[in-house]
Design a protein around this motif. Sequence first.
Motif, PDB file in Angstrom:
ATOM      1  N   LEU A  56       0.826  -1.104   0.024  1.00 31.91           N
ATOM      2  CA  LEU A  56       0.126  -0.153  -0.042  1.00 31.91           C
ATOM      3  C   LEU A  56       0.859   1.125   0.088  1.00 31.91           C
ATOM      4  N   PRO A  57       0.767   2.184  -1.140  1.00 29.97           N
ATOM      5  CA  PRO A  57       1.621   3.068  -1.263  1.00 29.97           C
ATOM      6  C   PRO A  57       1.675   4.176  -0.035  1.00 29.97           C
ATOM      7  N   THR A  58       0.610   4.242   0.565  1.00 30.76           N
ATOM      8  CA  THR A  58       0.793   5.526   1.660  1.00 30.76           C
ATOM      9  C   THR A  58       1.161   4.857   3.008  1.00 30.76           C
ATOM     10  N   LEU A  59       1.460   3.601   3.237  1.00 30.28           N
ATOM     11  CA  LEU A  59       1.659   3.066   4.532  1.00 30.28           C
ATOM     12  C   LEU A  59       3.308   2.901   4.463  1.00 30.28           C
ATOM     13  N   THR A  60       3.992   2.879   5.545  1.00 32.09           N
ATOM     14  CA  THR A  60       5.295   2.727   5.506  1.00 32.09           C
ATOM     15  C   THR A  60       5.448   1.147   5.634  1.00 32.09           C
ATOM     16  N   ARG A  67      -3.365   8.035   6.532  1.00 35.31           N
ATOM     17  CA  ARG A  67      -2.338   7.998   5.664  1.00 35.31           C
ATOM     18  C   ARG A  67      -2.757   8.469   4.447  1.00 35.31           C
ATOM     19  N   ASN A  68      -4.144   7.854   3.864  1.00 42.67           N
ATOM     20  CA  ASN A  68      -4.484   8.092   2.600  1.00 42.67           C
ATOM     21  C   ASN A  68      -4.917   9.310   2.479  1.00 42.67           C
ATOM     22  N   GLU A  78      -5.159  -0.841  -5.461  1.00 41.03           N
ATOM     23  CA  GLU A  78      -4.813  -0.902  -4.025  1.00 41.03           C
ATOM     24  C   GLU A  78      -5.673  -1.299  -3.041  1.00 41.03           C
ATOM     25  N   GLU A  91       4.183  -0.444   8.475  1.00 41.31           N
ATOM     26  CA  GLU A  91       2.683  -0.565   8.463  1.00 41.31           C
ATOM     27  C   GLU A  91       2.127  -1.585   7.655  1.00 41.31           C
ATOM     28  N   LEU A 146      -5.751  -5.154  -3.445  1.00 48.72           N
ATOM     29  CA  LEU A 146      -4.610  -5.705  -2.523  1.00 48.72           C
ATOM     30  C   LEU A 146      -5.250  -5.793  -1.104  1.00 48.72           C
ATOM     31  N   ALA A 157      -1.811  11.369   1.974  1.00 49.61           N
ATOM     32  CA  ALA A 157      -1.052  11.197   0.571  1.00 49.61           C
ATOM     33  C   ALA A 157      -1.850  11.649  -0.511  1.00 49.61           C
ATOM     34  N   HIS A 209      -5.454   4.287  10.777  1.00 45.60           N
ATOM     35  CA  HIS A 209      -4.126   4.966  10.341  1.00 45.60           C
ATOM     36  C   HIS A 209      -4.206   4.780   8.892  1.00 45.60           C
ATOM     37  N   PHE A 210      -4.572   3.616   8.535  1.00 44.80           N
ATOM     38  CA  PHE A 210      -4.747   3.748   6.737  1.00 44.80           C
ATOM     39  C   PHE A 210      -5.459   4.693   6.277  1.00 44.80           C
TER      40      PHE A 210
END
Lengths: 248, 854
Positions: free
Chosen positions: A105-109, B7-8, B286, A112, B289, B11, B3-4
């Motif tokens: 997932l591109p937004t997570l480190t 984060r989104n 995404e 994560e 996934l 981003a 937090h997903f």
Amino acid sequence: MSADGSAVAWAAQVLGATKIYGSGEAAVRALDGVTVGFERGRFTAIMGPSGSGKSTLVQCAACLDRLTAGQVIIGDVDATGLDEKRLTRLRRDRIGFIFQQFNLLPTLTARENIAFPSDLAGRRPDQAWFDHVVDAVGLRDRLDHRPSELSGGQQQRVAVARALVERPDVIVADEPTGNLDSVSSNEILDFLSRATTEFGQSVVMVTHDPVAAARADRVVFLADGRIVDDVVAPTREQLLARMGTLAR
Amino acid sequence: MLHFTLRNLRAYAPRFLATALAVIVGIGFMAAGLMLTGAMKSALLGSVDRQYAAVDAAVLSFIEFEGLSPGVAPEALEIIERTPGVAAAAGELTAPVRVLGDDGESRTSRTVGRAWIEDPGLSPLEIIDGTAPGDGVVLDRRTAADLGVEIGESLTLATPIGRVTRPLVGLSEFDGADSIDDGGTVSFAPADALAVLATEARGWDAVLVRGEPDSPDLLSRLAGELDSAYRVITGETLRDERQAVTAGVVDVLRPVLNGFAWVALFVAGFVIANTFAIVVAQRRRELALVRAIGGTPGQVQRALLAEGLAVGVVASALGIVTGALVSTGVVVAVDRLGYRLPGAGLSVTPLLVIGCLLAGTIVTTLAVLAPAIRAGRTRPVEAMREGAVDRSGTSSVRAVIGGILLGLGIMVLLGVQVLDWPVWMLGPGALSLFGGVVVGGPLLARGFARLMQPVAQRAGLTARLAVDNTVRNPRRTATTANALVIGLFLVTVVTTSGEAFKTWATDQLDALSASDFIVASSGAPIADDVTSAIDEVPGVRRTAPVRTTLVVGNTAGEVPVSGADVEALRETTGLEVVAGSLDDVIAGSAAAVVDFSTLTLGGIGDSEGSANSGDPGAGSPFGEGAGVGDNVELVLPDGTVRTLPVAATLRARIDSLTLGVLVSTATLEDLVGPQPVNLVYVRTDADAADSVGVELDRIVRDFTGIEVVPGNVFGQIVGQVLDFLIAAVNALLGVSIIVALVGIVNTTTLSIHERRSELGVVRALGTTRGQVGRMVVGESVLVAVLGTALGVGCGVFVGWVLIGTLGDGAVPFTLNAVRVGSIIAAGVLVGVIASIFPARRAVRIDVLDAIRAV
């Protein structure tokens, strides 16, 4: 249960699997009555020319897609006929995934991403095991980076860690080295191999690369939706030759 | 999972900004409206409170209607002042006054002349420089500063009695502010005010009373001293009544502005749904996934809903800030134009903030619901497949439901129009039509593209590609267009039906009036000088001064009673007798009343007539059947009851509507004493109308509160009012069109982003930048044309049905081609403007980069 009646521990089994895409004249029979078992603690590779049905086989074995007919058993759970919610939970708890590309997932480190399946399940990952896996794949100092800040090999290592951290019944890898240079490829194959030997994990990997397949304990050959060969402890030359005959 | 989501949000912030913009505009508008009206209301209420703070009791005339009131006689003030328990009493009197320049032109517009209140406790004004009025006048400090006049200078004023000259002797302020009156205040000494602002007959508007401490029976004592023509109320009641009047405007304005804000938010809903759907489509792999590694559909949906919720909250908050900035801007701009809004500040209450936050968040969350649910259905296998452009298409279920709604809507509307089905079905019919357009949108979009294809074929490759791109994802095209449909639909309905109604109404009204000019006063009486001056204008054939006052009728409510030279009135206004004879009226022994049953404006009945004329008697206080032979009973200000026989009934025409009970001038004086003239009807010689008009304007120039209006004025006023309403409503609907514009920008930009590699290939193959740019402009314009066609089409149709329901088809539907044409042009223009930004992006795509990033 194996054919000779001795007790074999199966990580995953596919029984009489048939998958048909489309309908009527456009129907394509991607899998045609495939029965195969993947032993626990072993590294199995699936090979075959394009269109042989190898991707369909792992997608169905990994419960990402449903069979038209046949059965999929993960560990001791029959996945056939499970509703979407149970199937999702089954994937989350019992199957690990490594894809060719777009794995993270591109937004997570990285951290994560590795913890994401636990997060989905609403539990904390086992910290000791988490650290152990992270050290095994050598990502300790890259944990707080985003996927875009990691090399292809590093990204794939994050994916391997994510698959391992849940201690699934089976890890399914679809062309995991397809996008990597040879050094990174080698690393990933090492990890997958060590996952079976050191961590007792079961790995099923689809590949068209004989070099990669040669690292497996066993190689299953597919052509036209059927299993055409099953080689234990293969050598690279053996596989190259077999692929050559299949391609012809 | 939280937090997903977080984060989104971080981003994808730029993409969410596109979603948020629609909410920001909608909530910004809502917040600005509420803040401005809130500030206005609290300022108006507050200034009433401060203005009458020390008033313990007030005496008013019992009869008061729309500025017509006999007032409180000067003698009554003397009685009040002598009443025990009264510490101070003062007459309140206001009338419009203008300050004139040396050239005789007005230098102020809405200045109010006031009687100075000498008791410092009762007076809302304070002298900050110079002295109280006395022989001169006092200006409020801001008006004096604006005019650049100083104490000692002589001021020329236009007043109800004509031009007067007074020295400026002082400057005033109102409780720290400039003035009570938005347009400034000119204060006159009480006696001067009675002479200039009112005639002796009219007296004070009200008498304000400050009581001695501990005088609980002040009210009853005052009532005991005064006769029954006066109403004695507490200061509290006075404040409440004045507040109800001043705040009434705001109470009307507020829901109207709010209504338009909701329309804008509704449109924003479409824009958000679309933008969000695209953002989600771009993240399809995404999400797949997440599904593959064990996220349930519910988890995916909740994560996206949480994203929507967060965008909603943040965007609403930004909207409120925008609203505050906009209203500050409005206050500053209005101030620059020389007007002063009451309460030049912002009223930000917790309730407003919470309300706006909730409204924006709810709209956003509802709008994201559909895309989020759809995203939950992402199949996990898609994580392992090539990412592709979202091509979700049209389903047959959609076609059926859309078709049914559309058909039902058209059927019901036609039923209302052609088969005279009940009018209430208009609403459901329009809703069903609109629902059909929304649900069936993708199919309409596809059909539209098919229609455009042959045209595009001839226009060249870029045009063809543009058309093809719009059908790629008909649902997206349709949702984008729908945002525009709503705004343009409403604009078209308002414009077409408003225009048709205006044309019809003004024609009807013009046919109803007979006099060439009406010299009318708004409150203040018309001085005798004016009446005699009008008589002497060359070209004037006859004038009919009318004196109208209010008395209590024999049933409830006030009745206007008018005294006039009936012969002159007949000659100037074409007074038409329905039954009976005017002879007894002229002789002074009887009255004539207007027969309201004759008031039929092409089938619409008397409600329209009263709305158009502002006639106080339209409800006919004598009941429906007052006719020849009946009696009218009038309760006079002194309490006596007089009975007059009805000798004639008059046809209801514009000119006769305001007369009420018509008696001779002598009879009126006999009934209520001498009354000032408030209306003069003028009939001119055949070709003298223009020159008389100029001359009349010159005569009244020095008098405030008197207007010269042409005979067809009601038609003109109604026409102007309707024009204003149409323009105002359309301007407010413009906000929703801006939101739709944002939507088109979003969709086009995101789909450019999505097709980046494809555009790279097209460019690599030799398409020029210009061609790519034209293609993007073409796409955007096509969407706009689709939305415009649907919106204007539905709007004209509904407008046609709406007009048909008025007066059983008495109102002809006329389509103003220029107006409709400009709506269409505006719609297409929206498409062009919306394409500027995405086209620039598309043109700047780096070819190699785009191809590599597959």
